[in-house]
Design an enzyme around this catalytic site. Structure first.
Site, short mmCIF file in Angstrom:
data_model
loop_
_atom_site.label_atom_id
_atom_site.label_comp_id
_atom_site.label_asym_id
_atom_site.label_seq_id
_atom_site.Cartn_x
_atom_site.Cartn_y
_atom_site.Cartn_z
CG ASP A 58 23.10 -0.61 161.62
OD1 ASP A 58 22.75 -0.18 160.37
OD2 ASP A 58 24.09 -1.03 161.97
CD GLU B 128 27.80 0.99 153.61
OE1 GLU B 128 27.73 1.07 154.85
OE2 GLU B 128 26.74 1.40 152.97
#
Ligand SMILES: Cc1ncc(COP(=O)(O)O)c(C=O)c1O
Ligand SMILES: Cc1ncc(COP(=O)(O)O)c(C=O)c1O
Lengths: 255, 408, 408, 255
Positions: free
Chosen positions: A59, A48
């Site tokens: 995140d 990724e």
């Protein structure tokens, strides 16, 4: 060959795949290059590439900081696309983009997807884009044969999972627990029950992320999921011990 | 139109893990909306705990000075905790009780919404955590002190620009981990659906009241209504009283900072620096660069210093129903000074933006007309900022001496 | 009974030069009292400029905690400028307009009455000078800053103890020279007749409102009403709603400072340190030595830190109609902390005295009873004092850093 | 002989009398003693002894400060009474007390007046005690043959003056202007009109105070009033040039 097919092929050989993650431009494209080289050499199956965004709500602290520092260091979306093309051309494994929707939206969703396809990437993970908001995106992915990776969460109902699966391709990213990236997950009965529900909702391979950082974690996932996702752990490793530590770390995850 | 959209704007761009939480919130909110007892309870609570209905004050001296329309001021500053923020947090508090949750979190920039949320949490017996940019924690220490005394935990956010938008991100991160026990009390008409709708629904109490008040005082509708626009909650609150009256012009005032040309401002709609984007869960006009990275914004008023703006406001602006303007920091200090001296009223720095624009226009309207300024909050909480901005030498001396006292 | 006396207390001990001024004031006030339109205008103004009627808040969490009577809080803190002082100054402002005077002066201790007067002066277009003990000017700089922004001249008084009583003397000295143009806006129910009567007449708006509110909420009269007593204006304001109801016990709470035995307090009636005297124009119980020289007083709450007390209160106390008690500084900080945390309400340090006594007694009353606490003002203006008294380390650090910033 | 008679006698010889003032205990009783000696020697006709009070509302900055410093230095009312007795015995001119009502009230009005009489003083000036509030005081003065000096002000109506005069004895203290002690007064047309009104309201001698500090001021009063009152001026003089300066200053006022 679709992404799913490619993964199925790999799964014929390995009982669990590894997907790793990095933030493009953090700490620099040069280090990214080296880290990716190490990962591929150590047998990583998918990578990724996160295009930094200034507001990465999903995140945790490690990736958040990486996003910010990459932006502060001046990374541009255009450079991320170029870098991704370079990686996809150089290395014989599937690459995906991970980013937030505004990066696509501002670029133009269609053009962005075309660039992604042209770069040789195979799919995207957009954590803040539920299918209800992603018509244009989903249509574009379909048209361009990109896998719009869908995300399951422990809070998703089974019905919801089926709907999500119907919109996705490639594999399903199963968020292992509540919370953001980077913290430990415990693989308990509840987790097993969750994975069972995921499995019932889709035939796609399952990737499990959030907090995986050791061979033990990966071993726990064997038989439960098809893909173990290693996110913050490698970023932390590069920060602490440099890019050269990545290869041995990855190799050690699946001994 | 798609659910949660206002024209092209709005939506709910939320991580899957929150999908269920938003579904539940929408459901509970829809049930509350359907239940007339809920609104009654809300109005009763705002009347007994805060000071609703807040008055509509005739600003006779200012009206005389500008020599045009009669100026009225809607006094949201007289709410408990000193701003319209109370309307929203108390309403959400009632929703939280309905949902059976025991903990609330919120972001705050200037600290007003944080103080309001901490207050509501104390009243309702909820646990409370407030996320606040580390820079704002430094700048707004008095508010932090009160939040802590109110029993809230204040978490300084050190990521990003360390201001409001980063506090919002951090609150989302908390929520994503604790949604089962926790409600995120969004402070303005922004964020993913149904937040804009919820916040606007509670804030409409301003508009409902003021419509009756101006008809009683002035005998007819006002010709213009002015409100400052940060996220847009006080503006949507008062505008809703007049949306169906095309003869009432609605004017939003954004933070012009050091000037629209300076790049140091927070004008999303009045200036030319913003563009459509999707962030913090919704689609609107954002101050962002060509890549979609959010920019640093600036305003003397912390509560207006934000990258985005309500999708509802963006839609009304796009439709031409709301006119958007901007006031610079310097104009704001001047309007503040004048209002204090002429009317004995101290608007919050945010609110003073609305005064600027009203002052520019009042004189051009006939004396038979009325205009209303929404005074969203009181300025005495901003003393550190205001005294500093006025460069008051005795204040500097006072702080210096206090500092030395604590140095010893 | 002699005019201007309440039992043995009160009177008008004024220098001859002010005799005529007082005569005129009495006359204008008498005419205003007779004129029903005057009171109507006053109530209308308090409703449109301040936030009257102020709410009566049910303190459910505190009631539960003490497990006795239901506790209600009358919210004078929600007045414009943050305290009951507004009721008095706006009323006197209307009298000043009737007298045709163009300038007002006032004393202030904590600064609340000064800010309220400066506010009224701005609103009415009067010139304004505020006398404030030099020590208080130092301690209460934020209020000084606002008074100055409101256009008032703040004169630091360097005589005597440099506190409230000296500011009163100095205001009288100004008045004696400028009575033709100037009205002295006495801040409390003290001073020479007709001041106590005037101030009590305006402040009765509190009692009138609250009587109706408690009957509506609780169905019957409260068993006790608590108010802090500095000069006595907020207490007289609320007590007047219940004077004719012997079943309602009225409780005044004075500043117990460091304890009634310490000598460092301001308890005129609850303690044994005061004796009858005549000063500042009226007769009451004063904290004075055997020669009749006034003593230094102490309280954490500047607004209670005064040598005298309303002759009306002294009379009601002597008659046994009002019970007088005292709260120490330490008890006050504890009650403040509890009230903030439990109800999300920040009482002024003065008001917190009333909370102390109510908390001591609530648990001893049956749950069928109600008690009312008069929250005379809000505490957020007291942040310098409160943060200091709580010894908050982050606050010290904040002030230290600000001080250094200004040092540079 | 009443105070009024005594003044009338003096007025047969001098066309204007001088009344001086000092604050007992400021800066000290010793200095008070010396100052009074100088005053008497220089021909002063009456002396006001002010007993300090902590709240002297009618006094300006000079006398206010003197009050405070005397109290801070520890002066007691008892000492003031003793000192007054000593002065009245030593010097052959009338002495009066000037103070605020609380000093009498706290002492006990009756006892205070008896002590005043016993000390040989002839009257009192109590600026914060209008006759309406002074029944006990006025009755006591009458009984003890003390003059309760009444005060006229420019703001007093003629009717009010007549009432005040009816309650007073000795002389009338005419406040020359609005304001507190210590500042300059201008003797203009308005002033003349005021004095005329005073004269019409009473047969008692008129004393004029507030701000008189030069021979010129005194000369201006001749023919208008019977007594010129010198208040703050001597206090200032003692502060600046010591007690010895007082005699020559007083002597110079009426050359
Ligand atoms: C007093 C005041 N007014 C206005 C605002 C701006 O918010 P909104 O545009 O949502 O009313 C704030 C935000 O903190 C505020 O405190
Ligand atoms: C908030 C508040 N409460 C009470 C008081 C005491 O005054 P009073 O006894 O006249 O109400 C003051 C005086 O400044 C005050 O500011």
């Amino acid at each position: 060959m679709t992404l799913e097919q490619e993964l199925r092929t790999k799964l014929a050989e390995k009982n669990i795949l590894l997907m790793t993650h990095l933030v493009v431009g953090y700490p620099s494209l040069a280090v990214n290059r080296e880290v990716i080289g190490q990962m591929v050499a150590a047998g990583v199956d998918i990578i990724e590439l996160q295009i930094p965004f200034s507001e990465p709500v999903a995140d945790g602290p490690v990736i958040l900081k990486a996003n910010q520092e990459a932006i502060d260091a001046g990374i541009r979306v255009r450079e991320c696309l170029e870098f991704a093309a370079e990686m996809a051309t150089t290395h014989p494994i599937p690459f995906l983009f991970m980013t937030y929707y505004n990066i696509l939206f501002k670029y133009g969703v269609e053009s962005f997807l075309e660039k992604t396809r042209a770069a040789g990437l195979q799919g995207l993970i957009i954590p803040d884009l539920p299918p209800e908001e992603g018509e244009e995106y989903l249509a574009g992915c379909r048209r361009l044969d990109l896998a719009p990776i869908q995300i399951f969460a422990p809070t998703s109902s089974s019905e919801r999972m089926r709907y999500l699966a119907s919109q996705g391709a490639g594999f399903i990213y199963c968020v292992a627990r509540r919370g953001v990236t980077g913290a430990q997950t415990s693989f308990d009965r509840e987790f097993d029950h969750y994975i069972q529900r995921c499995r019932q909702a889709t035939d796609l391979p399952l990737a499990v992320g959030f907090g995986i950082s050791s061979a033990q974690d990966v071993a726990m996932l064997k038989g439960r999921a098809e893909i173990a996702v290693i996110g913050s752990a490698t970023i932390r490793l590069v920060e602490e011990r440099g890019p050269a530590a990545v290869g041995p770390f990855i190799a050690g995850l699946r001994p | 139109m798609k659910q949660g959209y206002y024209g092209d704007w709005g939506g709910a761009f939320v991580p899957e893990i929150l999908h269920e939480t938003f579904r539940q919130l929408s459901e509970v909110f829809a049930a509350a909306k359907r239940d007339p007892a809920f609104w009654r309870e809300y109005v009763e609570l705002m009347g007994s705990y805060s000071c609703r209905p807040t008055p509509l004050t005739r600003a006779e001296n200012l009206s005389r000075r500008f020599g045009g329309a009669r100026i009225y001021i809607k006094r949201e500053d007289l709410n408990h905790t000193g701003a319209h923020k109370a309307n929203n947090v108390v309403g959400q508090g009632l929703l939280v009780r309905r949902m059976g949750k025991k903990r609330v979190i919120a972001e705050t920039g200037a600290g007003q919404h944080g103080v309001a949320t901490a207050t509501m949490a104390a009243k309702f017996g909820f646990e409370c955590t407030i996320y606040m940019g580390a820079e704002d924690v430094q700048r707004q220490r008095p508010n932090v002190f009160w939040m802590e005394k109110l029993g809230a935990k204040v978490v300084p956010v050190t990521s990003g620009s360390q201001t409001l938008k980063d506090a919002i991100n951090e609150a989302f991160r908390d929520w994503v981990a604790n949604m089962d026990s926790t409600h995120y009390v969004m402070g303005t008409v922004c964020g993913p659906h149904p937040f804009p709708e919820i916040v606007a629904w509670f804030q409409r109490i301003i508009g409902e009241e003021v419509r009756g008040q101006i008809l009683a005082s002035h005998g007819k509708l006002p010709s213009r209504v002015y409100a400052c626009v940060g996220g847009g909650s006080n503006a949507m609150g008062i505008f809703q009283g007049f949306l169906a009256d095309p003869q009432v012009e609605l004017v939003g005032v954004e933070a012009g900072g050091k000037g629209l040309e300076s790049g140091q401002h927070a004008s999303r709609l009045a200036g030319n620096d913003a563009s459509p984007g999707v962030a913090q869960g919704y689609k609107t006009m954002f101050l962002q660069d060509e890549d979609g990275q959010m920019r640093d914004t600036h305003s003397v008023a912390a509560g207006l210093d934000y990258i985005g703006v309500s999708p509802m406001i963006t839609d009304l602006w796009q439709q031409g129903r709301v006119r958007m303007t901007a006031a610079t920091d310097a104009e704001v200090m001047e309007a503040l000074d004048l209002t204090i001296r002429q009317e004995g009223i101290i608007p919050a720095l945010e609110s003073a933006h609305a005064f600027v624009q009203a002052f520019k226009e009042a004189g051009t309207l006939p004396a038979s007309e009325a205009i209303i300024i929404n005074q969203s909050g009181r300025g005495d909480k901003d003393i550190f900022t205001i005294a500093h901005a006025f460069n008051d030498p005795s204040w500097r001396e006072f702080i210096r001496a206090k500092g030395q006292e604590y140095d010893a």
